[in-house]
Design a protein around this motif. Structure first.
Motif, PDB file in Angstrom:
ATOM      1  N   LEU A 202       0.794  -0.623  -0.196  1.00  0.00           N
ATOM      2  CA  LEU A 202      -0.040   0.165  -0.275  1.00  0.00           C
ATOM      3  C   LEU A 202       0.940   1.071   0.368  1.00  0.00           C
ATOM      4  N   GLU A 203       0.957   1.662  -1.128  1.00  0.00           N
ATOM      5  CA  GLU A 203       1.234   3.314  -0.691  1.00  0.00           C
ATOM      6  C   GLU A 203       1.459   4.412  -0.683  1.00  0.00           C
ATOM      7  N   ASN A 204      -0.552   4.003   0.102  1.00  0.00           N
ATOM      8  CA  ASN A 204      -0.577   5.585   1.335  1.00  0.00           C
ATOM      9  C   ASN A 204      -0.694   5.480   2.950  1.00  0.00           C
ATOM     10  N   VAL A 205       0.226   4.168   2.689  1.00  0.00           N
ATOM     11  CA  VAL A 205      -0.015   3.903   4.469  1.00  0.00           C
ATOM     12  C   VAL A 205       1.391   4.245   5.781  1.00  0.00           C
ATOM     13  N   TRP A 206       1.672   4.541   6.395  1.00  0.00           N
ATOM     14  CA  TRP A 206       2.806   4.613   7.503  1.00  0.00           C
ATOM     15  C   TRP A 206       2.559   3.774   8.083  1.00  0.00           C
ATOM     16  N   THR A 207       3.860   3.417   8.871  1.00  0.00           N
ATOM     17  CA  THR A 207       3.656   2.863   9.807  1.00  0.00           C
ATOM     18  C   THR A 207       5.365   3.168  11.076  1.00  0.00           C
ATOM     19  N   GLU A 208       4.826   2.457  12.059  1.00  0.00           N
ATOM     20  CA  GLU A 208       5.921   2.579  12.957  1.00  0.00           C
ATOM     21  C   GLU A 208       5.612   2.158  14.430  1.00  0.00           C
ATOM     22  N   PRO A 209       6.217   1.405  14.881  1.00  0.00           N
ATOM     23  CA  PRO A 209       6.700   0.802  15.614  1.00  0.00           C
ATOM     24  C   PRO A 209       5.920   1.200  17.051  1.00  0.00           C
ATOM     25  N   LEU A 210       5.080   1.239  17.854  1.00  0.00           N
ATOM     26  CA  LEU A 210       4.626   1.649  19.530  1.00  0.00           C
ATOM     27  C   LEU A 210       5.811   0.716  20.619  1.00  0.00           C
ATOM     28  N   GLY A 211       6.643  -0.271  20.417  1.00  0.00           N
ATOM     29  CA  GLY A 211       6.932  -1.028  21.404  1.00  0.00           C
ATOM     30  C   GLY A 211       5.659  -1.746  22.170  1.00  0.00           C
ATOM     31  N   ASP A 212       6.268  -2.922  22.826  1.00  0.00           N
ATOM     32  CA  ASP A 212       4.842  -4.118  23.466  1.00  0.00           C
ATOM     33  C   ASP A 212       3.667  -3.764  22.523  1.00  0.00           C
ATOM     34  N   LYS A 213       4.516  -4.833  21.201  1.00  0.00           N
ATOM     35  CA  LYS A 213       4.017  -5.861  20.745  1.00  0.00           C
ATOM     36  C   LYS A 213       2.927  -4.833  19.414  1.00  0.00           C
ATOM     37  N   LYS A 214       3.023  -3.478  19.348  1.00  0.00           N
ATOM     38  CA  LYS A 214       2.264  -2.680  18.893  1.00  0.00           C
ATOM     39  C   LYS A 214       2.891  -2.304  17.587  1.00  0.00           C
ATOM     40  N   VAL A 215       1.884  -1.785  16.620  1.00  0.00           N
ATOM     41  CA  VAL A 215       2.518  -1.563  15.420  1.00  0.00           C
ATOM     42  C   VAL A 215       1.442  -0.025  15.255  1.00  0.00           C
ATOM     43  N   MET A 216       1.459   1.507  14.994  1.00  0.00           N
ATOM     44  CA  MET A 216       0.860   2.392  14.417  1.00  0.00           C
ATOM     45  C   MET A 216       0.934   2.321  13.435  1.00  0.00           C
ATOM     46  N   VAL A 217       0.270   2.088  12.305  1.00  0.00           N
ATOM     47  CA  VAL A 217      -0.215   1.780  10.597  1.00  0.00           C
ATOM     48  C   VAL A 217      -1.571   3.943  10.928  1.00  0.00           C
ATOM     49  N   LYS A 218      -0.769   4.316   9.737  1.00  0.00           N
ATOM     50  CA  LYS A 218      -1.705   6.311   9.814  1.00  0.00           C
ATOM     51  C   LYS A 218      -1.700   6.193   8.404  1.00  0.00           C
ATOM     52  N   LYS A 219      -2.777   6.283   7.527  1.00  0.00           N
ATOM     53  CA  LYS A 219      -2.828   7.109   6.159  1.00  0.00           C
ATOM     54  C   LYS A 219      -2.500   8.390   5.721  1.00  0.00           C
ATOM     55  N   VAL A 220      -1.562   8.140   4.792  1.00  0.00           N
ATOM     56  CA  VAL A 220      -0.716  10.022   4.293  1.00  0.00           C
ATOM     57  C   VAL A 220      -0.974   9.313   3.476  1.00  0.00           C
ATOM     58  N   SER A 221      -0.727  10.944   2.053  1.00  0.00           N
ATOM     59  CA  SER A 221      -0.263  10.499   0.562  1.00  0.00           C
ATOM     60  C   SER A 221       0.660  10.331   0.482  1.00  0.00           C
ATOM     61  N   PRO A 222       1.177   9.586  -1.032  1.00  0.00           N
ATOM     62  CA  PRO A 222       1.772   8.839  -1.567  1.00  0.00           C
ATOM     63  C   PRO A 222       2.832  10.241  -1.348  1.00  0.00           C
ATOM     64  N   GLU A 223       3.215  11.667  -1.514  1.00  0.00           N
ATOM     65  CA  GLU A 223       4.047  12.600  -1.503  1.00  0.00           C
ATOM     66  C   GLU A 223       4.490  12.385  -0.118  1.00  0.00           C
ATOM     67  N   HIS A 224       4.087  12.531   1.060  1.00  0.00           N
ATOM     68  CA  HIS A 224       4.278  12.899   2.279  1.00  0.00           C
ATOM     69  C   HIS A 224       5.136  10.959   3.401  1.00  0.00           C
ATOM     70  N   ARG A 225       4.421  10.299   2.288  1.00  0.00           N
ATOM     71  CA  ARG A 225       4.834   8.717   2.929  1.00  0.00           C
ATOM     72  C   ARG A 225       6.404   8.930   2.477  1.00  0.00           C
ATOM     73  N   GLN A 226       6.891   9.377   1.022  1.00  0.00           N
ATOM     74  CA  GLN A 226       8.159   9.939   0.231  1.00  0.00           C
ATOM     75  C   GLN A 226       9.436  10.598   0.613  1.00  0.00           C
ATOM     76  N   PHE A 227       7.924  11.575   1.934  1.00  0.00           N
ATOM     77  CA  PHE A 227       9.478  12.648   2.322  1.00  0.00           C
ATOM     78  C   PHE A 227       9.533  11.844   4.132  1.00  0.00           C
ATOM     79  N   LEU A 228       8.536  10.852   4.587  1.00  0.00           N
ATOM     80  CA  LEU A 228       9.297  10.415   5.628  1.00  0.00           C
ATOM     81  C   LEU A 228       9.615   9.497   5.290  1.00  0.00           C
ATOM     82  N   GLU A 229       9.864   8.536   4.512  1.00  0.00           N
ATOM     83  CA  GLU A 229      10.466   7.273   3.912  1.00  0.00           C
ATOM     84  C   GLU A 229      12.016   7.974   4.377  1.00  0.00           C
ATOM     85  N   ASN A 230      12.023   9.392   3.383  1.00  0.00           N
ATOM     86  CA  ASN A 230      13.775   9.192   3.260  1.00  0.00           C
ATOM     87  C   ASN A 230      14.438  10.663   4.505  1.00  0.00           C
TER      88      ASN A 230
END
Length: 514
Positions: A202-230
């Motif tokens: 999915l090109e419009n999601v962003w993920t971050e681990p939260l600890g305690d066996k959890k992962v946060m998933v956020k809906k983002v634009s493809p442009e913002h996704r590219q910015f976050l990846e860099n």
């Protein structure tokens, strides 16, 4: 302390600090098997040279894998006291990027591990990943090209990934940008796997681990996704993925870097697995293997070699296990009159240790008990100098393998040759059974009617020579190379033929001249 994939990352910094401050470290390993019975002539034999044994063991190491590695870190705290921190690491081959790893299970090894309470659930579900340099290079290339994949094949792994993908795809169709959801109950390695799979799908999601066996998933634009990846905040950067996929190899590389003395017991197979699983695939060359290990660990001490050496220097009986060695070393008969053996404070899960007791005893004997109150570890190493880098060679052509020089010469009892008369068709197995009453012998056919016997004990050789002196069908004698070797006999026959033809030519030539 038992450590699996879920808690390994948080333990790694503390492990690094403890290893840096250690006097020495000790390890032991458990495998899914030792010697492959599916390979022809793979059993260890007294006839084996070190190179031949290495070739046999190499095939077995390539078939079996590690299930657990025990590591004890010994630090000199103060005075005459060492503190030991003990860890049991559950291990499982990395499934990220590299070709799916296959390994064999030996029934006897699995039964042995089960008998001693090995937790197979932790091995399969929480085993720390690892990879060698070749596998890491492949993963680096795949990450750069975007061609990586996950080789998780268990139903449990597939179910975790499928559940996460189903939850996110159901949620994202109605979610707005910047909306978030939480994936829960993700263990260890799944946290990286789930993020990589979701980002690839999915090109419009962003993920971050939260600890305690959890992962946060956020809906983002493809442009913002590219910015976050860099950005530097990406928890799925290539270097972090590699760090996670390397797993236990990170700790192995720390051990290699600090070059602390490495201690084990009967540790040839341990060293071969260390090389194969965490460094590079085992080379075909035995000498290259020795060089590599010596470069990785310049100081190796095998307590089996040390206790065998002590049999010659002290009133030390033959022992077959570390527990027996500890019992003997603890007995009042061997306690030196000098300063007491170093105190070992058990930080966690360790109850006995042999090396310091052995070295202390040797130091007291060498100095007639005139030893300073608090000997340093370097003094103990001096006492062990002749055994350093000599790893015990179990039932083979030499007593030990020398990782810092030439292997020692063979010092076995003399070989016996059995000449069979009037008993046609005897096999090596039948000869073996024939002589079991006198002891354990390894058997090899020499010629159609001759066999060689090898034993590790002089008394067994003497028994055979005595009991078979007048046997009607089996004539036993000490093997003499010049007399019994087929190659020497062949050479003598050829020399005899050449001499005969030369004599005949001389005689005939002389007759014609007359």
């Amino acid at each position: 302390m038992e450590v699996g994939a879920e808690s390994f990352a948080q333990h790694l910094p503390r492990l690094r600090r403890r290893i840096l401050g250690a006097a020495f470290v000790a390890l032991d390993m458990e495998f899914t098997g030792l010697h492959s019975t599916s390979l022809q002539n793979n059993e260890p034999s007294l006839f084996d040279s070190p190179a031949e044994r290495y070739a046999k063991a190499r095939q077995s190491v390539q078939r079996f894998t590690l299930v657990q590695l025990g590591l004890a870190i010994f630090s000199k705290e103060n005075s005459n006291k060492y503190v030991v921190h003990s860890y049991n690491f559950f291990l499982f081959p990395s499934t990220l990027g590299i070709r799916d790893v296959e390994f064999t299970l030996s029934a006897s090894s699995i039964q042995f591990l089960s008998h001693y309470g090995f937790d197979y659930n932790k091995f399969f579900k929480d085993g720390i990943p690892y990879m060698n340099e070749v596998q890491e290079t492949i993963l680096r290339q795949q990450l750069s090209a975007g061609t990586w994949k996950i080789c998780s094949t268990s139903n449990a792994d597939r179910d975790v990934l499928k559940k996460a993908i189903d939850e996110v795809t159901s949620w994202i169709t109605s979610a707005k940008e910047e909306d978030t959801m939480i994936l829960q109950d993700l263990n260890g390695y799944h946290i990286i796997e789930v993020q990589l799979v979701l980002r690839q799908a999915l090109e419009n999601v962003w993920t971050e681990p939260l600890g305690d066996k959890k992962v946060m998933v956020k809906k983002v634009s493809p442009e913002h996704r590219q910015f976050l990846e860099n950005s530097s905040y990406d928890h799925c950067q290539k270097k972090l993925i590699l760090l996670s996929a390397r797993g236990f190899t990170n700790l192995f590389q720390i051990l290699v870097k600090v070059k602390k003395p490495l201690v084990g017991h009967n540790m040839l197979m341990d060293l071969m697995h260390l090389h194969d699983k965490f460094y590079r695939p085992l080379p075909e060359s035995y000498e290259e293997f020795k060089r590599n290990i010596h470069n990785l660990f310049p100081v190796i001490i095998d307590t089996k070699t040390v206790t065998k050496s002590m049999q010659k220097k002290c009133l030390f009986p033959r022992i077959s296990s570390l527990l027996e060695a500890y019992t003997v070393l603890s007995s009042s008969n061997l306690n030196p009159k000098g300063p007491p053996c170093p105190v070992i404070a058990l930080a966690s899960g360790c109850s006995k240790y042999v090396l310091l007791m052995s070295a202390h005893l040797l130091l007291c004997r060498a100095t007639d008990d005139v030893v300073e109150a608090e000997p340093s570890f370097s003094q103990y190493l001096t006492m062990l100098a002749e055994d350093v880098n000599k790893v015990n060679f179990i039932r083979g052509g030499v007593s030990s393998i020398n990782f810092s020089g030439e292997d020692p010469p063979c010092r076995h009892p003399p070989a016996l040759v059995v000449h069979v008369r009037g008993w046609p068709g005897l096999t090596e197995g039948q000869i073996y059974q024939e002589f079991t009453a006198c002891g354990r012998f390894d058997v090899r056919r020499l010629s159609k009617n001759q066999f060689i016997l090898l034993s590790s004990k002089y008394k067994h050789v003497r028994l055979v020579l005595r009991d078979y002196r007048r046997h009607p069908h089996l004539q036993v004698s000490v093997y003499r190379h010049w007399r019994h070797s087929p190659s020497v006999n062949c050479l003598l026959q050829i020399s005899g033929i050449v001499a005969l033809w030369s004599l005949l030519a001389f005689v005939l030539g002389g007759a014609r001249s007359c």
